[in-house]
Write a protein that holds these residues in place. Structure first.
Motif: not given
Length: 179
Positions: A43, A49, A65, A67, A70, A76, A78, A127, A151-153, A157
């Motif tokens: 990542s 992820l 998911w 992860t 996170t 976050v 998912w 996750g 996965l968007n944090v 993305d």
């Protein structure tokens, strides 16, 4: 044209972030359960992820998911985009944590409507997981479900899987066979 916006954006993000994935694997459980999983690679963020798993069972579509990194983040998301092969049914399923509040939702990509789920997702340091009832996913009751996870944090993305492949307009997808 709006129907390809989300998949194309996921593909572009995946291409830019360098997410690597092994080929999706599929395993058959008993006659009522099918499982498919895809592993993800590096990542661009400390949050990663590592895998997305979809399970078809009597309760609905279970999504998990895997992860790391996170737990201390403000926001976050998912998500998984699922669709039938003919693109007659397409949904984004998401679990979002913002400032400690958790929401699970299904966004219909063809009708542009969102339904917040009453099911409580499970959020851990490893996750997130949620079960989406089949009633919330009309058109995906039988056949093959094509899907891509992300996965968007904090609004960016950071990883997708599986790898998008060479065709940005027709990205690689994993498949869950419900027949």
């Amino acid at each position: 044209m709006p129907r390809i916006v989300v998949p194309v954006l996921l593909v572009l993000v995946g291409a830019l972030t360098g997410c690597a994935a092994d080929a999706p694997t599929s395993a058959e459980g008993d006659t009522d359960t099918a499982v498919v999983s895809s592993e993800c690679g590096p990542s661009t963020d400390p949050a990663v992820l590592t895998a997305v798993t979809l399970t078809d069972d009597a309760d609905g579509l279970a999504i998990a998911w895997a992860t790391a990194g996170t737990a201390s983040r403000e926001t976050v998301l998912w998500s998984v985009v699922v669709q039938d092969a003919a693109y007659e049914a397409a949904y984004q399923i998401g679990v979002k944590v913002t400032g400690g509040a958790t929401t699970a939702f299904v966004f219909d990509q063809l009708d542009y409507t969102q339904e917040n789920l009453t099911a409580s997702p499970e959020i851990t340091d490893g996750g997130a997981a949620v079960v989406v009832p089949w009633e919330a996913l009309p058109g995906l009751e039988t056949g093959t479900i094509e899907w891509r996870g992300a996965l968007n944090v904090d609004g960016t993305d950071v990883a997708v899987c599986p790898l998008p492949g060479d065709d940005l307009l027709d990205p690689a997808k994993a498949a869950l066979d419900r027949e």
